[in-house]
Design an enzyme around this catalytic site. Structure first.
Site, PDB file in Angstrom:
ATOM      1  N   LYS A  76      75.372 -56.562 -17.441  1.00 17.56           N
ATOM      2  CA  LYS A  76      74.443 -57.687 -17.354  1.00 17.56           C
ATOM      3  C   LYS A  76      74.087 -58.132 -18.770  1.00 17.56           C
ATOM      4  O   LYS A  76      73.884 -57.291 -19.658  1.00 17.56           O
ATOM      5  CB  LYS A  76      73.188 -57.239 -16.585  1.00 17.56           C
ATOM      6  CG  LYS A  76      72.158 -58.338 -16.346  1.00 17.56           C
ATOM      7  CD  LYS A  76      71.016 -57.830 -15.468  1.00 17.56           C
ATOM      8  CE  LYS A  76      69.994 -58.911 -15.173  1.00 17.56           C
ATOM      9  NZ  LYS A  76      68.898 -58.437 -14.282  1.00 17.56           N
ATOM     10  N   SER A 151      67.798 -61.166 -10.114  1.00 17.65           N
ATOM     11  CA  SER A 151      68.341 -61.811 -11.290  1.00 17.65           C
ATOM     12  C   SER A 151      69.735 -61.323 -11.686  1.00 17.65           C
ATOM     13  O   SER A 151      70.417 -62.017 -12.432  1.00 17.65           O
ATOM     14  CB  SER A 151      67.386 -61.608 -12.466  1.00 17.65           C
ATOM     15  OG  SER A 151      67.327 -60.249 -12.829  1.00 17.65           O
ATOM     16  N   SER A 175      65.818 -57.087  -8.596  1.00 16.26           N
ATOM     17  CA  SER A 175      66.991 -57.768  -9.157  1.00 16.26           C
ATOM     18  C   SER A 175      68.319 -57.039  -9.093  1.00 16.26           C
ATOM     19  O   SER A 175      69.347 -57.632  -9.406  1.00 16.26           O
ATOM     20  CB  SER A 175      66.716 -58.157 -10.602  1.00 16.26           C
ATOM     21  OG  SER A 175      65.939 -59.316 -10.620  1.00 16.26           O
TER      22      SER A 175
HETATM   23  N1  GLN Z   1      62.694 -61.945  -8.383  1.00 21.29           N
HETATM   24  C1  GLN Z   1      61.722 -61.179  -9.104  1.00 21.29           C
HETATM   25  C2  GLN Z   1      61.150 -62.004 -10.218  1.00 21.29           C
HETATM   26  O1  GLN Z   1      61.505 -63.116 -10.319  1.00 21.29           O
HETATM   27  C3  GLN Z   1      62.321 -59.911  -9.619  1.00 21.29           C
HETATM   28  C4  GLN Z   1      63.182 -60.140 -10.782  1.00 21.29           C
HETATM   29  C5  GLN Z   1      63.710 -58.857 -11.355  1.00 21.29           C
HETATM   30  O2  GLN Z   1      63.723 -57.824 -10.684  1.00 21.29           O
HETATM   31  N2  GLN Z   1      64.116 -58.912 -12.617  1.00 21.29           N
HETATM   32  O3  GLN Z   1      60.363 -61.553 -10.987  1.00 21.29           O
END
Ligand code: GLN
Length: 484
Positions: A76, A151, A175
């Site tokens: 990532k 994400s 995410s």
């Molecule tokens: N969707 C969640 C957010 O927008 C989690 C994102 C994540 O786990 N990095 O914060």
């Protein structure tokens, strides 16, 4: 070759069915042919990858290879990689070449893995659909009109489209688990503190945790083994012994107690998703596990508490992007304040700005007690819910997401609808527990994820639970049509 699992690739390399250079080249060719439409990668590193592969082949020939030596992987683009652009999918870091490697990258390099490239993500990991990326949105390989989740959407799209056999991800509120669920993959978020955060660009430091997106639990255990380490450079990294995560994969689940939170099956859960999850739970019962209904009474407070805590921490973490030390700098600033303001206004996207504003507000002198302190108290209650449940059960299981992959653009105008995507994953993050999503069926023809949650530092147990299910079923072996 791209149909092989990581365990099969590792075996093929050791038995000399192919070399690391050959399989690496095969993946690079596939990426070149297919990633224009999938958009899983922000950066592909052909030369670096082939050099790593040649070095891995030398290690394999010399007989000093580790379990994953020569296996291609993707990282990532939140993990700093020395000499390779690290963007966090933000215009802010479009020109940033990290001067050092994240501990995760260093560990996996040392293990002899080959980095194919850096995967797409939501900007600074803020999102659930990968639509906040500065580099465009990865497509869900199961239906390219739909999102891959976020994400870590690029990592999930890459593995589902077989443009990488496995990939790293990070999970702050869901995410890893949510994109794994939407793409029919096995994604594990370890216990908070299990994997070093050093060199992993910070979003919400008390929640961020690196992990793995894989095709199955066995592969996830292999990669987590080389990823986890003790690291003095991350003060929140745990000193717990690094277990042999695959040690009990093949052990029976006879007598294991699985808690089913009643709050995870209420309104908002898509019917077919609920049915697929129920069928998976019945499979566990058939394998000798006992299912026990449990109560996690503060579940509905998790999303609101998270959307105070995570933005608050983000607003502090992102203050380092000031146009001075690194990242985007505006043209012709008139003075220092103009430099700060325009660099940040130009470099950050809308969702990141929204989080910074919410977070700075929640931390401000007049509102700290009303919002931030209150959210921390709620966080404690949520942790206690889990603690009480784990007095009676070994694991907790339920859906990963309320519904399968949604259409591109469907939720971009409604941030709250997007935030609710993580309703079942966020409580687990607030409590710092290890959890995994594995594919367990379909809804409207799209993959459904089953979330498996363990006690702190019981990744071994969670992986066992996942692997036992995968021995009995074949959802994890399915691949999207048209990408063979
Ligand atoms: N969707 C969640 C957010 O927008 C989690 C994102 C994540 O786990 N990095 O914060």
């Amino acid at each position: 070759m791209h149909q092989l699992t990581v365990a099969q690739i590792a075996q093929g390399l050791r038995e000399k069915h192919f070399s690391s250079v050959e399989i690496t080249q095969h993946y690079l060719d596939r990426i070149a042919a297919k990633d224009d439409s999938i958009r899983a990668y922000i950066t592909v590193c052909p030369e670096r990858a082939l050099a790593q592969a040649a070095a891995a082949d030398a290690r394999l020939a010399a007989g000093n290879a580790g379990a994953l030596t020569g296996v291609p992987i993707a990282h990532k683009d939140i993990f700093c990689t020395k000499g390779v652009k690290t963007t966090c999918a933000s215009k802010m870091l479009d020109n940033f070449i990290a001067p050092y490697d994240a501990t995760v990258v260093e560990n996996l390099d040392r293990a002899g893995t080959v980095m194919l490239g850096k995967t797409n993500m939501d900007e600074f990991a803020m999102g659930s659909s990968n639509e906040t990326s500065f580099y465009g949105t990865p497509r869900n390989p199961w239906d390219q009109e739909r999102v891959a989740g976020g994400s870590s959407g690029g990592s999930a799209a890459a593995v589902a489209a077989q443009l990488a056999p496995i990939a790293s991800g990070t999970d702050t509120g869901g995410s890893i688990r949510q994109p794994a669920s939407l793409c029919g993959l096995s994604g594990i978020k370890p216990t908070y503190g299990r994997v070093s955060r050093w060199g992993m660009i910070a979003f919400a430091s008390s929640l961020d945790q690196g992990g793995v997106i894989a095709r199955n639990a066995e592969d996830a255990a292999l990669m987590l083994q080389d990823m986890a380490s003790h690291d003095a450079k991350d003060s929140t990294n745990s000193g717990q012994p690094i277990d042999d995560f695959g040690a009990t994969l093949n052990d029976s689940l006879q007598g294991k107690r699985i808690g089913i939170p009643k709050q995870y099956f209420g309104a908002g859960l898509d019917t077919e998703t609920g049915n697929a999850v129920q069928a998976a739970l019945e499979q566990y019962r058939a394998m000798g596990a006992e299912l026990i209904e449990i109560d996690l009474p503060h579940t509905e407070l998790a999303v609101p508490a998270y959307y105070v805590i995570a933005p608050a921490e983000a607003s502090a973490n992102l203050s380092r992007f000031d146009g001075v030390r690194y990242g985007h700098r505006c043209d012709n600033p008139t003075d220092l304040m103009d430099l700060y303001m325009r660099s940040r206004a130009e470099g950050f996207g809308d969702e990141v700005k929204r989080r910074i504003m919410v977070g700075a507000y929640a931390l401000s002198a007049g509102y700290y007690d009303a919002y931030f302190r209150k959210a921390q108290q709620v966080r404690r209650l949520i942790s206690q819910d889990f603690q009480q449940a784990f007095a009676d059960v070994d694991f907790i299981a339920g859906p990963t997401c309320p519904q399968p992959a949604f259409k591109l653009g469907e939720k971009t105008s409604d941030p709250v609808a997007m935030y609710l995507e993580d309703i079942y994953t966020i409580p687990v993050s607030l409590a710092g527990l290890p959890a995994m999503s594995i594919p367990c069926g379909t809804s409207h023809g799209l993959p459904v994820g089953l979330q498996l949650i363990g006690r702190h530092f019981d990744e071994t147990g969670v992986l066992q639970l996942a692997h036992q299910y995968q021995r009995a079923t074949d959802w994890h072996t399915r691949t999207p049509a048209g990408l063979e």
